[in-house]
Design an enzyme around this catalytic site. Structure first.
Site, PDB file in Angstrom:
ATOM      1  N   CYS A 169      52.184  57.558  30.340  1.00 48.21           N
ATOM      2  CA  CYS A 169      52.414  58.132  31.614  1.00 48.21           C
ATOM      3  C   CYS A 169      52.864  56.823  32.397  1.00 48.21           C
ATOM      4  CB  CYS A 169      51.166  58.906  32.450  1.00 48.21           C
ATOM      5  SG  CYS A 169      50.690  60.124  31.435  1.00 48.21           S
ATOM      6  N   ASP A 221      37.459  16.855  41.002  1.00 48.91           N
ATOM      7  CA  ASP A 221      37.536  16.023  41.859  1.00 48.91           C
ATOM      8  C   ASP A 221      35.887  15.566  42.173  1.00 48.91           C
ATOM      9  OD1 ASP A 221      38.449  14.431  44.062  1.00 48.91           O
ATOM     10  OD2 ASP A 221      38.012  16.151  45.575  1.00 48.91           O
ATOM     11  N   ASP A 240      43.792  19.231  47.248  1.00 52.95           N
ATOM     12  CA  ASP A 240      44.232  19.130  45.818  1.00 52.95           C
ATOM     13  C   ASP A 240      45.498  20.270  45.544  1.00 52.95           C
ATOM     14  OD1 ASP A 240      42.428  17.086  45.179  1.00 52.95           O
ATOM     15  OD2 ASP A 240      40.905  18.490  45.212  1.00 52.95           O
ATOM     16  N   CYS A 291      47.592  59.275  30.690  1.00 48.58           N
ATOM     17  CA  CYS A 291      47.552  58.076  29.400  1.00 48.58           C
ATOM     18  C   CYS A 291      48.496  56.816  29.520  1.00 48.58           C
ATOM     19  CB  CYS A 291      48.304  58.847  28.039  1.00 48.58           C
ATOM     20  SG  CYS A 291      50.000  59.417  28.183  1.00 48.58           S
ATOM     21  N   ASP A 341      39.347  21.201  46.119  1.00 49.76           N
ATOM     22  CA  ASP A 341      38.779  21.532  47.349  1.00 49.76           C
ATOM     23  C   ASP A 341      39.706  22.876  47.849  1.00 49.76           C
ATOM     24  OD1 ASP A 341      40.795  20.343  48.354  1.00 49.76           O
ATOM     25  OD2 ASP A 341      39.656  18.923  49.350  1.00 49.76           O
TER      26      ASP A 341
END
Length: 783
Positions: free
Chosen positions: A17, A474, A675, A14, A671
């Site tokens: 835990c 771009d 960039d 759970c 790209d």
């Protein structure tokens, strides 16, 4: 030396835990940080390996019923492990992988086997408990119908029969099927760590022990309490329902993570290589850099490489999401996991093992599925304190019934109602639904994205993406193809178009200029024959000249035409140059024969993608280093809202900062290399990845194949996933907010409502299943 490892955790049942494990790990000397994910059952731990190791970390959490599985990769069976270790140790080392990890990438998927074995064990227990549960429901139902006067009371024989049978059935169900819950209660008593198992163990054990005391000391207790009421049926039905819920949840969770398994299954197991002039089939772990690998029709490509001989069509849909097979020829890249459709070729291995694109994708998907979304923080905080709070509420409720209820109901009835409420609260309280709400949706969302060629780096990026209101793109490589293409032909001569193109292409074939490559590539695609040229000469800054069939031709720009002193209406080409196109003019010494235009062609999908982004209410801005006229022309063609030209990478970053200062949530698509600063500044960086050189690590989202329409799909996926998470969290909160007071008897004084623990168990069992099921719906939805 500090290192970060993602390890699988065994024994988590759970969300509480996860909280226990995380708190314990963080307290250990040498551990810098720990992040435990219940959905993926993994822990991401950063630790100083000079002070602590994984084995010691595992020892620290073992007293609480958990353990760390040695490797984060899927582990092979012992026999397979030894084989892989012996045959691949050197190769694995070269790849920077352990033999465990290398075996994982070869498809030895042990963790799935472990999970399936666990599910089979759960199924066997449910099958054994179900008949007992049905008998209990029958007895319980009969008693209810008797009270309503619908059926006669049971005969003394059957009453005595069930009176002795139910304790035996409850003992089996509690101590065999319910063993994990009793162990949870035991660990709480010993170590003070409580989880969902503790709640169920305590509740069902209380019901069992009360019933056992009533049965064993019936005569002694008769003056004080109603000894005809026992809760063996509650113990049986609650444990069976919860075990059934856990079984269905485990089965569903296996399905949520099947994206990784499918990616692993893409990996070929063997490769056909040339060794000493012979074709031999070897294990993929024996492939080395530089090996020449032969690929036949229908074969899987085993590693990444470059084609050196032959040509074919390769199905890359499993990697890029593109449905059409890609044409491959000498010099083209091929990637592991893709399938050769027709033709044969030989390629040189350039990336093997963990270096391949497929291995990077698998690693990225694993890490993304295990990461936490910011929206999960509240659920994690609640889950961490949930169990202790529920324990307090249950005991306060029991005490309240005994203190307040005794005056109006009598001690016997107050104790009965108090016990029902005590057990009901412990059983209905469910931190699991809260704990599963976010990670299951993230796992499914990230997996769905990977199948569509959308790689998500982490859950935070996926969450941010759904809020984006501005996308910056771009031009080159995003809106346009990113390389010169022949786009227009104007033929003023009496030559056919084929002859006209043949002359230009034959001359350009001798040139190394990128524009020349665009012309010759177009001619090759159109299957135009090249002619022999003589007296070839490069004319610096103007073009080229040469003779074909004893006729001297000139190919070049407007300056070349002016230098030749030819009569030509330059306005014919100005309308094209204003659109960012470059002219290539063909002329003889006497006249201009015509021209072709070369440009960075707009991608076919760009216009529709921009229109789809507008439908989502997103503004699109194009930033480019190119000429303003050309940029504006392209923006108009595809419907972009705003354009900034002559922009340097640093300017792109400044523009993003300006937009963010205005309160915009900005995604930047580029790209992934040039960039990089802008991608890092944006709220969400989207790398337009193409081929095997994709910079997967440079952005939050990577779109394989560089398809701009995938930006739309990525945003839709984000919105879909976040909608699923919010639905999950809403129902998980509502379930607990309504369920706990109902079980406590808060509505009893007003409406006489008191929740039977059996229904509490049923509700709890299916709360987690409903959350996982809702997350799985994301799989079937169309992007």
């Amino acid at each position: 030396m500090t290192q970060t490892k993602t390890c699988r955790i065994k024994g988590m049942h759970c969300a509480s835990c996860a909280g226990i494990i995380e708190k314990t790990l963080k307290k250990i000397t040498g551990v810098e940080s720990a992040e435990v994910n219940y959905g993926t059952e993994t822990a991401k731990i950063t630790f100083d390996e000079t002070k602590i190791d994984v084995a010691k970390l595992s020892k620290k959490i073992e007293p609480f019923g958990y353990s760390i599985i040695a490797s984060s990769a899927e582990r092979p069976t012992t026999r397979e492990y030894m084989t892989v270790r012996q045959t691949a140790e050197e190769t694995a080392e070269e790849m920077g992988m352990s033999a465990d990890e290398h075996a994982g990438h070869l498809g030895f998927n042990q963790s799935k086997k472990e999970k399936l074995a666990e599910v089979r064990d759960m199924r066997a227990k449910i099958i054994s408990a179900t008949p007992l549960c049905l008998v209990s429901i029958f007895v319980m139902g009969w008693e209810i119908l008797v009270r309503w006067g619908k059926v006669p009371e049971m005969s003394l024989f059957w009453e005595e029969f069930f009176h002795h049978l139910l304790p035996l059935m409850a003992t089996y169900v509690l101590f065999v099927v319910g063993k994990p819950y009793l162990l949870g209660f035991y660990r709480f008593l010993r170590y003070g760590k409580a989880n969902m198992d503790t709640l169920i163990g305590m509740g069902t054990l209380a019901a069992y022990l009360y019933s056992f005391a009533v049965t064993a000391f019936e005569d002694s207790l008769k003056p004080f309490i109603d000894v005809s009421v026992t809760y063996y049926d509650v113990t049986i039905v609650v444990i069976t329902f919860i075990a059934l819920g856990k079984y269905l949840e485990a089965k569903s969770k296996i399905k949520t993570g099947d994206a990784i398994e499918k990616l692993l299954n893409l990996q070929a197991k063997t490769a056909l290589v040339m060794r000493d002039g012979k074709e031999i089939e070897i294990s993929i772990n024996d492939v080395k850099h530089g090996d020449h690998i032969i690929i036949k029709p229908g074969a899987k490509i085993p590693v990444d490489g470059i084609i050196i001989e032959g040509a074919s069509f390769v199905n890359e849909s499993m990697i890029t999401g593109e449905p059409m097979p890609a044409q491959k020829k000498i010099g083209d890249n091929v990637v592991a996991g893709t399938i050769n459709e027709s033709g044969s070729f030989v390629f040189r291995a350039t990336k093997i093992g963990s270096e391949t694109l497929l291995a990077h994708i698998i690693k990225m998907v694993e890490e993304a599925q295990g990461s936490r979304a910011p929206i999960q923080a509240l659920a994690d905080k609640i889950s961490a304190v949930f169990v202790p709070i529920v324990l307090v509420i249950s005991f306060v409720t029991l005490g309240s019934w005994l203190l307040i209820g005794t005056d109006s109901l009598g001690f016997s009835q107050a104790l009965s109602y108090g016990l029902v409420s005590f057990v009901g609260i412990l059983v209905i309280a469910c931190p699991c639904a809260l704990g599963l709400a976010t990670p299951t949706a993230i796992i499914v969302g990230v997996g769905k994205g990977a199948r569509e060629g959308i790689l998500i780096k982490d859950a935070a990026s996926l969450e941010k993406l759904h809020k984006v209101d501005t996308v910056i793109v771009d031009k080159t490589g995003t809106i346009t193809i990113g390389k010169p293409t022949l786009v227009d032909i104007k033929n003023y001569s009496s030559l056919s178009e084929g002859e006209f193109l043949s002359i230009i292409a034959s001359l350009e074939k001798k040139s190394e200029h990128p524009i020349a490559h665009a012309v010759t590539h177009y001619a090759q695609e159109k299957k135009i024959k090249f002619s022999d040229t003589s007296n070839f000469e490069n004319l610096q800054g103007r073009g080229i000249r040469g003779s074909i069939h004893d006729v001297e031709y000139h190919v070049g720009n407007a300056k070349l035409v002016r230098d030749l002193g030819l009569d030509f209406n330059f306005s014919d080409i100005e309308q094209f140059t204003s659109q960012g196109k470059t002219p290539v003019i063909l002329a003889t010494r006497e006249k201009v024969l015509g021209f072709v235009m070369v440009a960075d062609e707009i991608k076919k999908e760009s216009k529709q993608a921009i229109a789809d982004l507008h439908k989502l209410g997103i503004k699109v801005i194009m930033l480019t280093g190119d000429d303003e006229k050309a940029a504006k022309h392209i923006a108009e063609l595809v419907g972009i809202d705003d354009v900034m030209a002559h922009v340097l990478p640093a300017d792109k970053m400044a523009k993003i900062k300006d937009l963010q200062a205005q309160g915009k949530i900005v995604a930047m698509a580029g790209d992934g290399v040039n960039d990089a600063p802008a991608l890092a500044q944006a709220d969400v960086g989207i790398a337009m990845g193409t081929g095997t050189d994709v910079a997967i690590e440079s952005a939050g989202i990577t779109l394989l194949g560089g398809d701009i329409s995938k930006i739309v799909k990525a945003i839709k996926l984000s919105k879909m996933t976040m909608r699923g998470i919010k639905q999950n969290l809403f129902w998980a909160f509502i379930y607990n907010v309504v369920g706990i007071p109902l079980a406590a008897g808060v509505f009893y004084p007003l409406f006489g409502w008191l929740l039977n623990p059996v229904f509490a168990g049923l509700a709890m069992a299916f709360s987690s299943v409903s959350v996982v099921g809702n997350s799985l719906r994301i799989k079937s939805k169309k992007l």
